[in-house]
Design a protein around this motif. Structure first.
Motif, mmCIF file in Angstrom:
data_model
loop_
_atom_site.group_PDB
_atom_site.id
_atom_site.type_symbol
_atom_site.label_atom_id
_atom_site.label_comp_id
_atom_site.label_asym_id
_atom_site.label_seq_id
_atom_site.Cartn_x
_atom_site.Cartn_y
_atom_site.Cartn_z
ATOM 1 N N ASP A 1 -9.094 4.681 1.460
ATOM 2 C CA ASP A 1 -10.442 5.001 1.001
ATOM 3 C C ASP A 1 -11.275 5.397 2.214
ATOM 4 O O ASP A 1 -11.292 4.691 3.226
ATOM 5 N N ILE B 1 -6.018 11.071 -3.395
ATOM 6 C CA ILE B 1 -6.616 9.743 -3.271
ATOM 7 C C ILE B 1 -7.605 9.655 -2.117
ATOM 8 O O ILE B 1 -8.172 8.593 -1.868
ATOM 9 N N MET C 1 -4.852 -2.080 0.227
ATOM 10 C CA MET C 1 -5.255 -1.597 1.550
ATOM 11 C C MET C 1 -5.969 -2.682 2.366
ATOM 12 O O MET C 1 -6.294 -2.464 3.532
ATOM 13 N N PHE D 1 1.250 15.211 -6.478
ATOM 14 C CA PHE D 1 0.693 14.701 -5.216
ATOM 15 C C PHE D 1 1.089 15.585 -4.036
ATOM 16 O O PHE D 1 0.242 16.035 -3.256
ATOM 17 N N ILE E 1 -5.330 0.364 -5.225
ATOM 18 C CA ILE E 1 -5.559 0.903 -3.877
ATOM 19 C C ILE E 1 -6.451 -0.036 -3.072
ATOM 20 O O ILE E 1 -6.162 -0.359 -1.910
ATOM 21 N N THR F 1 -5.678 14.825 0.182
ATOM 22 C CA THR F 1 -4.841 14.269 -0.890
ATOM 23 C C THR F 1 -5.721 13.936 -2.089
ATOM 24 O O THR F 1 -6.947 13.856 -1.974
ATOM 25 N N PHE G 1 -5.617 9.074 3.119
ATOM 26 C CA PHE G 1 -4.702 8.175 2.419
ATOM 27 C C PHE G 1 -5.319 6.807 2.117
ATOM 28 O O PHE G 1 -4.907 6.126 1.188
ATOM 29 N N PHE H 1 0.838 -1.207 0.000
ATOM 30 C CA PHE H 1 0.000 0.000 0.000
ATOM 31 C C PHE H 1 0.869 1.252 0.000
ATOM 32 O O PHE H 1 0.606 2.211 -0.733
ATOM 33 N N ALA H 2 1.920 1.246 0.823
ATOM 34 C CA ALA H 2 2.831 2.393 0.840
ATOM 35 C C ALA H 2 3.487 2.574 -0.526
ATOM 36 O O ALA H 2 3.655 3.708 -1.013
ATOM 37 N N LEU I 1 1.006 4.239 -2.873
ATOM 38 C CA LEU I 1 0.906 5.681 -2.611
ATOM 39 C C LEU I 1 2.123 6.425 -3.138
ATOM 40 O O LEU I 1 1.991 7.494 -3.758
ATOM 41 N N ILE J 1 1.997 6.832 -6.902
ATOM 42 C CA ILE J 1 1.081 7.903 -7.309
ATOM 43 C C ILE J 1 1.706 9.268 -7.053
ATOM 44 O O ILE J 1 1.548 10.207 -7.837
ATOM 45 N N ALA J 2 2.462 9.376 -5.955
ATOM 46 C CA ALA J 2 3.029 10.664 -5.560
ATOM 47 C C ALA J 2 4.268 11.032 -6.358
ATOM 48 O O ALA J 2 4.452 12.198 -6.736
#
Length: 447
Positions: free
Chosen positions: A358, A401, A312, A423, A308, A399, A356, A16-17, A20, A23-24
């Protein structure tokens, strides 16, 4: 998923990290790679969770996590977004709109009202195109889109279960339909009012700096009007289907490879697919062409959110384990020494994680953490439920997301040639503008 979150080390949060960070960082560090392969990258991070899960806990565990995430969570989510995107994309607001501070502020205020009626996604998809078109002769427009995300994509949807997915989940758990409006109206009016006032000042500054924009050489039809208004009917059907799935309880469900699918949810999703087909059939091609409608924003959201939603799964499982999970510190942080919940801590914890993760499943985690009984939460613990509701909805704007409309608005703006911040650049905007307002709200409503 299997095993329970209590048995998972924090390392299961790495996919998950990684999702993120991709995406960033990648849109800035490797834009061509990201533009052409973001779907493959999202799939790669999903497999980084699923393959070790299958190796350590067996294919059945990985398959169960995959099926549940896809059938019970991702597909209903993406079908609803697609229905709203399609129907709203078939409505064209015509007229030679001039992006003055007064008009822009009025459009944002209108979107804030509509967000609680047709959802943040529906309101955003309805108004983002005319807002961009109205400002096509402006040099500085990034702030217009950023405030649109703050207000229409998030804060405006805080008053009804139709407005934002977390509140709809609360409605399904027994929270009265009008409860959020009664308890969040003052905070919502403060936040939306403050954001509109700040926007008017900022937009006015840039408007004066630019001088009077040159006349549009290709003006629209002068008379303001709506083409494709027939799509208001599919939008109304979407609202009716969502309400039906939350109020009709026949007690019938089907087990599909371990995922329990309730009959109302299945009928809702089937109805939404029909709405998509009907909207496409009844909308004249010229209307969608006038809107510059394309599937690219929806495709980007669908590809990224599959990554995502899957990565997650272990993070949410660890959160749901409470004191027995890797995130036990979160559980302790929202509880006072007397064992009572701390509304301010619930506001910030649910909000920070909603930014961060959902925000819908995050809301459920804290709903259960606060006791999980809707009647008690609406009564003796109303301040806690209000804090969870506000944090989950308002801080979804922190953010890109945090809430699905954020990415869709960004994608449409970029498709129109607006250079949106990355991001972290977007988080600089949200940190400077939203966090001070959230701090003020904490002292007024969530102490």
């Amino acid at each position: 998923m299997t095993p329970a979150g209590a048995g998972l080390p924090i390392a299961w949060g790495i996919p998950f990290a990684g999702m993120l960070l991709s995406i960033a960082v990648l849109p800035l560090a490797a834009p061509r790679l990201w533009h052409h392969h973001h779907g493959k990258i999202a799939l790669g991070w999903a497999l980084a969770f699923l393959l070790p899960c299958a190796a350590l806990f067996g294919p059945a565990a990985a398959g169960g996590a995959l099926v549940h995430a896809l059938l019970a969570e991702y597909l209903p989510f993406i079908i609803l977004l697609t229905a709203l995107f399609t129907a709203a994309g078939g409505i064209h607001v015509r007229g030679n709109l001039h992006g003055s501070p007064a008009l822009n502020t009025a459009l944002l205020a209108t979107g804030a009202v509509l967000a609680s009626v047709m959802g943040t996604t529906g309101a955003a998809m309805l108004l983002i195109r005319p807002l961009i078109r109205a400002n096509r002769n402006r040099r500085h427009v990034v702030h217009v889109v950023v405030f649109f995300i703050f207000i229409v994509g998030n804060a405006g949807g805080s008053l009804t279960p139709l407005g934002d997915p977390p509140l709809f989940l609360g409605f399904l758990k027994g929270v009265d339909f009008s409860w959020t409006a009664r308890h969040l109206l003052p905070a919502t009016l403060f936040l939306v009012g403050a954001l509109l006032a700040l926007f008017f000042v900022i937009d006015g500054h840039w408007y004066r700096q630019e001088g009077v924009p040159p006349p549009d050489p290709t003006p629209d039809t002068p008379r303001l009007g709506i083409d494709g208004a027939i799509n208001l009917l599919p939008l109304a059907v979407v609202v009716a289907l969502v309400l039906m799935s939350g109020t009709w309880k026949p007690g019938v469900a089907f087990d599909v490879f371990g995922a329990e699918l309730a009959l109302p949810a299945l009928l809702r999703d089937a109805g939404l697919l029909a709405v998509i087909a009907v909207s496409l059939a009844i909308t004249p091609r010229a209307v969608r062409e006038a809107n510059q409608f394309s599937w690219a924003p929806m495709q980007e959201v669908a590809k990224l959110f599959i990554g995502i939603f899957l990565t997650m799964v272990p993070v949410l499982a660890m959160l749901q384990a409470g004191e027995a999970g890797a995130f036990a510190a979160v559980t302790r942080a929202v509880t006072g020494a007397d064992g009572q919940p701390l509304p301010w801590a619930y506001f910030w914890a649910s909000g920070a994680l909603s930014a961060f993760l959902d925000n819908a499943p995050t809301y459920l985690v804290f709903f259960k953490l606060a006791g999980g009984d809707a009647q008690e939460l609406m009564g003796a613990r109303a301040a806690t439920l209000a804090a969870v509701s506000a944090g989950s909805v308002f801080m979804g704007a922190v953010t890109y997301i945090g809430n699905a409309p954020n990415f869709m608005i960004k994608a449409i703006a970029e498709e129109r040639g607006i250079l949106m911040p990355g991001f972290f650049g977007y988080m600089a905007w949200s940190g400077a503008i939203l966090l001070p307002l959230f701090a003020v709200m904490t002292f007024i409503w969530f102490r």
